[in-house]
Structures are given as structure tokens and as C-alpha cells.
Design a protein around this motif. Structure first.
Motif, PDB file in Angstrom:
ATOM      1  N   SER A 214      75.774   1.364  19.163  1.00 34.70           N
ATOM      2  CA  SER A 214      76.336   2.517  18.468  1.00 34.70           C
ATOM      3  C   SER A 214      75.624   3.759  18.984  1.00 34.70           C
ATOM      4  N   TRP A 215      76.316   4.541  19.823  1.00 33.48           N
ATOM      5  CA  TRP A 215      75.652   5.616  20.556  1.00 33.48           C
ATOM      6  C   TRP A 215      75.969   6.980  19.961  1.00 33.48           C
ATOM      7  N   PRO A 216      74.975   7.659  19.390  1.00 29.32           N
ATOM      8  CA  PRO A 216      75.201   8.999  18.810  1.00 29.32           C
ATOM      9  C   PRO A 216      75.574  10.015  19.879  1.00 29.32           C
ATOM     10  N   GLN A 217      76.355  10.989  19.471  1.00 30.00           N
ATOM     11  CA  GLN A 217      76.709  12.077  20.373  1.00 30.00           C
ATOM     12  C   GLN A 217      75.513  13.016  20.536  1.00 30.00           C
ATOM     13  N   ALA A 218      75.325  13.483  21.744  1.00 29.95           N
ATOM     14  CA  ALA A 218      74.232  14.409  22.016  1.00 29.95           C
ATOM     15  C   ALA A 218      74.488  15.748  21.341  1.00 29.95           C
ATOM     16  N   GLY A 219      73.407  16.405  20.934  1.00 26.20           N
ATOM     17  CA  GLY A 219      73.526  17.737  20.358  1.00 26.20           C
ATOM     18  C   GLY A 219      73.577  17.774  18.848  1.00 26.20           C
ATOM     19  N   ARG A 220      73.629  16.605  18.188  1.00 27.17           N
ATOM     20  CA  ARG A 220      73.656  16.581  16.717  1.00 27.17           C
ATOM     21  C   ARG A 220      72.217  16.534  16.212  1.00 27.17           C
ATOM     22  N   LEU A 221      71.535  17.678  16.287  1.00 23.71           N
ATOM     23  CA  LEU A 221      70.087  17.719  16.127  1.00 23.71           C
ATOM     24  C   LEU A 221      69.590  17.377  14.733  1.00 23.71           C
ATOM     25  N   SER A 222      70.340  17.684  13.724  1.00 18.28           N
ATOM     26  CA  SER A 222      69.844  17.524  12.360  1.00 18.28           C
ATOM     27  C   SER A 222      70.221  16.186  11.748  1.00 18.28           C
ATOM     28  N   ARG A 223      70.859  15.312  12.524  1.00 15.98           N
ATOM     29  CA  ARG A 223      71.327  14.054  11.962  1.00 15.98           C
ATOM     30  C   ARG A 223      70.527  12.890  12.531  1.00 15.98           C
ATOM     31  N   TYR A 224      70.428  11.837  11.711  1.00 16.91           N
ATOM     32  CA  TYR A 224      69.716  10.643  12.163  1.00 16.91           C
ATOM     33  C   TYR A 224      70.586   9.421  11.926  1.00 16.91           C
ATOM     34  N   LEU A 225      70.508   8.817  10.772  1.00 19.02           N
ATOM     35  CA  LEU A 225      71.264   7.596  10.519  1.00 19.02           C
ATOM     36  C   LEU A 225      72.769   7.835  10.424  1.00 19.02           C
ATOM     37  N   ASP A 226      73.173   9.048  10.040  1.00 19.63           N
ATOM     38  CA  ASP A 226      74.603   9.317   9.895  1.00 19.63           C
ATOM     39  C   ASP A 226      75.175  10.065  11.088  1.00 19.63           C
ATOM     40  N   ALA A 227      74.530   9.953  12.250  1.00 25.33           N
ATOM     41  CA  ALA A 227      74.987  10.676  13.430  1.00 25.33           C
ATOM     42  C   ALA A 227      76.360  10.187  13.876  1.00 25.33           C
ATOM     43  N   GLU A 228      77.167  11.119  14.371  1.00 26.18           N
ATOM     44  CA  GLU A 228      78.480  10.763  14.885  1.00 26.18           C
ATOM     45  C   GLU A 228      78.327  10.057  16.230  1.00 26.18           C
ATOM     46  N   THR A 229      79.090   8.984  16.400  1.00 24.25           N
ATOM     47  CA  THR A 229      78.982   8.190  17.621  1.00 24.25           C
ATOM     48  C   THR A 229      80.247   8.320  18.464  1.00 24.25           C
ATOM     49  N   GLY A 230      80.154   7.867  19.696  1.00 29.21           N
ATOM     50  CA  GLY A 230      81.302   7.932  20.594  1.00 29.21           C
ATOM     51  C   GLY A 230      81.138   6.971  21.755  1.00 29.21           C
ATOM     52  N   ALA A 231      82.164   6.880  22.585  1.00 25.73           N
ATOM     53  CA  ALA A 231      82.132   6.000  23.745  1.00 25.73           C
ATOM     54  C   ALA A 231      81.237   6.588  24.829  1.00 25.73           C
ATOM     55  N   THR A 232      80.485   5.726  25.498  1.00 28.56           N
ATOM     56  CA  THR A 232      79.625   6.164  26.594  1.00 28.56           C
ATOM     57  C   THR A 232      80.387   6.080  27.910  1.00 28.56           C
ATOM     58  N   PRO A 233      79.884   6.758  28.948  1.00 31.61           N
ATOM     59  CA  PRO A 233      80.513   6.628  30.267  1.00 31.61           C
ATOM     60  C   PRO A 233      80.634   5.174  30.729  1.00 31.61           C
ATOM     61  N   LEU A 234      79.626   4.338  30.417  1.00 32.10           N
ATOM     62  CA  LEU A 234      79.682   2.942  30.831  1.00 32.10           C
ATOM     63  C   LEU A 234      80.820   2.192  30.141  1.00 32.10           C
ATOM     64  N   SER A 235      81.024   2.478  28.855  1.00 29.09           N
ATOM     65  CA  SER A 235      82.112   1.800  28.145  1.00 29.09           C
ATOM     66  C   SER A 235      83.474   2.228  28.670  1.00 29.09           C
ATOM     67  N   ILE A 236      83.581   3.484  29.099  1.00 30.79           N
ATOM     68  CA  ILE A 236      84.831   3.957  29.708  1.00 30.79           C
ATOM     69  C   ILE A 236      85.077   3.247  31.033  1.00 30.79           C
ATOM     70  N   MET A 237      84.023   3.095  31.837  1.00 28.75           N
ATOM     71  CA  MET A 237      84.154   2.361  33.099  1.00 28.75           C
ATOM     72  C   MET A 237      84.572   0.916  32.852  1.00 28.75           C
ATOM     73  N   LYS A 238      83.975   0.302  31.832  1.00 32.23           N
ATOM     74  CA  LYS A 238      84.291  -1.087  31.511  1.00 32.23           C
ATOM     75  C   LYS A 238      85.746  -1.231  31.102  1.00 32.23           C
ATOM     76  N   GLU A 239      86.238  -0.303  30.307  1.00 33.42           N
ATOM     77  CA  GLU A 239      87.636  -0.351  29.864  1.00 33.42           C
ATOM     78  C   GLU A 239      88.586  -0.157  31.038  1.00 33.42           C
ATOM     79  N   ALA A 240      88.228   0.704  31.976  1.00 32.79           N
ATOM     80  CA  ALA A 240      89.066   0.922  33.159  1.00 32.79           C
ATOM     81  C   ALA A 240      89.161  -0.341  34.002  1.00 32.79           C
ATOM     82  N   ILE A 241      88.057  -1.073  34.119  1.00 34.42           N
ATOM     83  CA  ILE A 241      88.051  -2.312  34.889  1.00 34.42           C
ATOM     84  C   ILE A 241      88.906  -3.376  34.207  1.00 34.42           C
ATOM     85  N   LYS A 242      88.741  -3.507  32.882  1.00 39.10           N
ATOM     86  CA  LYS A 242      89.499  -4.526  32.149  1.00 39.10           C
ATOM     87  C   LYS A 242      90.995  -4.275  32.199  1.00 39.10           C
TER      88      LYS A 242
END
Length: 334
Positions: A142-170
Motif C-alpha cells: 500500500s504505497w502512499p502518494q508523495a507530498g502528503r506531509l501531514s498524514r501517516y496511517l490515513d495517507a492516500e495511496t495509489g499505483a506505483t510505476p512498477l504496478s503500471i508496468m506489471k499491468e501493461a505486461i499482463k
């Protein structure tokens, strides 16, 4: 008649030491650490502080009360370095209790159970990461988005470049790769307005890691053989795959994404778990690069660097045994 007196080695005193090398690597990690604080803020501070403190405490406690060692080693920097590298392999929103379990595996299982620094077979920080990835796959991916400085456990997450590459391959859909950030953003770090999960703490800025590499090469803490052989191997195989099928990402994006540079520069070069000779280090690096490509493209996880290094850690004794420096005065084999 004068006598030639030959003393036992070593014949010259050098300035190299465990403390110098460990703290040298920590210094080399400072640019990446500062960037992680900049992009992840509170989460990066909590994860790093917890991991480093836990690793130092566990090494002290195990040395004193379990192994009953008279000379404690917590001041040599190795425990702090393990904690820092473990933190660099974790998401910035990981709960404290999970970080403590990772530190226990890194120090208690992978390091101290083998007798401490110099005796461990596998890289301790990577063992901690692998254990957490198996035990807590949801939290560890579960990868938090960069730049959300004031958040910790409730940070917003998103897909990483690696997961996008993996989806393109599949899917075989090369158009999905258009969602990837450009190489410049991957080099300097993702902007605060991005909607991507930036990855673990140590993956956010390739430039900071390369600065650390230059520093370690300058100070002769490591040699070029392992990092260069890994990066070159990944570039060649990723390039061949990209030429054969556009659904595979271009080699520059592959190198700059995920933990490849972190692993190649700071994890694979671990003195204890890597081969001793330059030739052995080249073989070791090529194998890690190849395995990383295989696992990333056809394995279950998007990232393969950690597993590739751990696999080759197991082969290090064989490499050392197969590639030995010639003894002084030794006759060549007939």
C-alpha cells in the motif's frame, strides 16, 4: 651473516575499519533520507525513527542478554545502518508494530542468530522486508502518494510505476505505459501533485541514490563492480524485451523505477553477503540483474530486486569458492 626476518601479516596498517565503512554508508544515505522526509513528511520520520531505534535496541539486548557478549557492537554503526536500510524498503504509512516485527527478523533472525556482523548469510534488512512482505502483503504493498506531509496511517495511496508496468505486461497493452511519469520525474522524485504511489522511502529519488553512489566510490567504501554490472544487465535485458514487445517498459524507466538503484547501490554491495573478488562481484551483479528482470516481468510481485539479492546471497559462498585469487607462489594447475 644477516637474517631475513619475515613477520606475520598484516604488514601495513590501514585506516579502513568497520565503523568507518558503516558510517560512510549512512552518510551516503543522507541525501535519500532527506528527500524521503521532504516527500513523505511525518510518515517517513516515524518509520525511519522506529526502524533504526528498534534495530539498535534489539542488537544491544540480544548481545547482552542472549549471546552474553562482553563486547557490544551497537556503536559500530551496523545496527543503525540495518535499521535505516529496512526503513528505506518500507512504505511511509506502515504501522509501528509491523516495523518492530521487521526489525526483529532483520536483527534477531538474519543477523544475531548467525553470530552477528560478519557471520550472517543474508542481508538483514532484506530479510526483514521479505518477512513482512510475506506476512503482511496488503500493508507492504500500500504505497502512499508523495507530498502528503501531514498524514501517516490515513495517507492516500495509489499505483506505483512498477504496478503500471506489471499491468501493461499482463494485458499486453502498451498504451498503459503512457501513465508512467517521465524519466525526469523518476530521477528527481515525483511532484506533490501526482496521483501515483511513490513506493518505499528509498525509492522516491534516483538522483539522491546516485549521489550516495558517487560518495561511496570516492571514499572507496565500495567498488563499481556490483552496481554497474547490475544496472548494465538490467539495461540490456530490459532493452531487448522492449524492442521485442512495446508492452515492456523502456530500460531507462525500468532502472529508475522501484528499488533497483537502492538495491544495486546499497544492498547488493553489503560486504558480508557479497563476493570478495572483483570477478566474482561481476558474476554476482549480472545474476542479480537478470533475476530482477525475470521476477519483475514474470513473477507474482512487481518488484524483484530484493528477492534477486537474497537468492544470490545464498550463492555467494559458491562464487567465493569457485573464483579464488591465486596464492602467492602457487603453480598454475596442469
Amino acid at each position: 651473516m644477516s637474517r631475513l626476518i619475515v613477520s606475520l601479516s598484516p604488514h601495513a596498517h590501514g585506516t579502513d575499519s568497520v565503523e568507518r565503512n558503516m558510517y560512510g554508508v549512512i552518510i551516503a544515505l543522507i541525501p535519500a533520507l532527506l528527500v524521503s522526509f521532504l516527500y513523505f513528511g511525518l510518515g517517513a520520520v516515524i518509520v525511519t525513527t522506529t526502524s533504526v531505534t528498534a534495530c539498535i535496541f534489539l542488537e544491544w539486548a540480544i548481545s547482552k542478554y542472549v549471546l552474553k557478549q562482553k563486547r557490544l557492537t551497537i556503536c559500530d554503526g551496523s545496527a543503525a545502518l540495518t535499521g535505516l536500510l529496512l526503513a528505506f524498503n518500507l512504505p511511509s504509512n506502515l504501522p509501528i508494530w509491523i516495523i518492530l516485527i521487521g526489525a526483529l527478523f532483520a536483527i534477531g533472525v538474519a543477523k544475531m542468530s548467525f553470530g552477528g556482523l560478519g557471520n550472517n548469510i543474508f542481508n538483514p534488512a532484506l530479510v526483514g522486508r521479505a518477512a513482512l512482505l510475506v506476512a503482511f502483503p496488503a500493508q507492504m504493498t500500500s504505497w502512499p502518494q508523495a507530498g502528503r506531509l501531514s498524514r501517516y496511517l490515513d495517507a492516500e495511496t495509489g499505483a506505483t510505476p512498477l504496478s503500471i508496468m506489471k499491468e501493461a505486461i499482463k494485458s499486453g497493452d502498451a498504451s498503459l505505459l503512457e501513465k508512467l511519469p517521465d524519466s525526469l520525474h523518476m530521477m528527481i522524485g515525483l511532484p506533490s501533485s501526482c496521483t501515483y504511489g511513490a513506493g518505499s522511502l528509498g525509492e522516491v529519488c534516483a538522483l539522491a541514490l546516485l549521489i550516495g553512489l558517487i560518495f561511496m566510490l570516492w571514499k572507496k567504501i565500495i567498488t563499481w563492480h556490483i552496481p554497474v554490472s547490475i544496472i548494465a544487465t538490467v539495461f540490456i535485458f530490459a532493452g531487448l524485451l522492449h524492442l521485442s514487445d512495446p508492452a515492456y517498459a523502456d530500460p531507462i524507466s525500468v532502472i529508475l523505477s522501484g528499488g533497483l538503484l537502492l538495491g544495486a547501490i546499497f544492498m547488493a554491495t553489503d560486504y558480508v553477503t557479497s563476493p570478495m573478488t572483483p570477478k566474482g562481484q561481476l558474476y554476482y551483479g549480472v545474476a542479480i540483474g537478470f533475476l530482477t528482470i525475470v521476477i519483475r516481468n514474470w513473477g507474482a510481485y512487481p518488484e524483484g530486486m530484493s528477492f534477486a539479492i537474497l537468492i544470490m546471497n545464498a550463492f555467494t559462498p559458491l562464487i567465493n569458492n569457485y573464483i579464488k585469487p591465486k596464492r602467492f607462489g602457487e603453480e598454475p594447475a596442469k
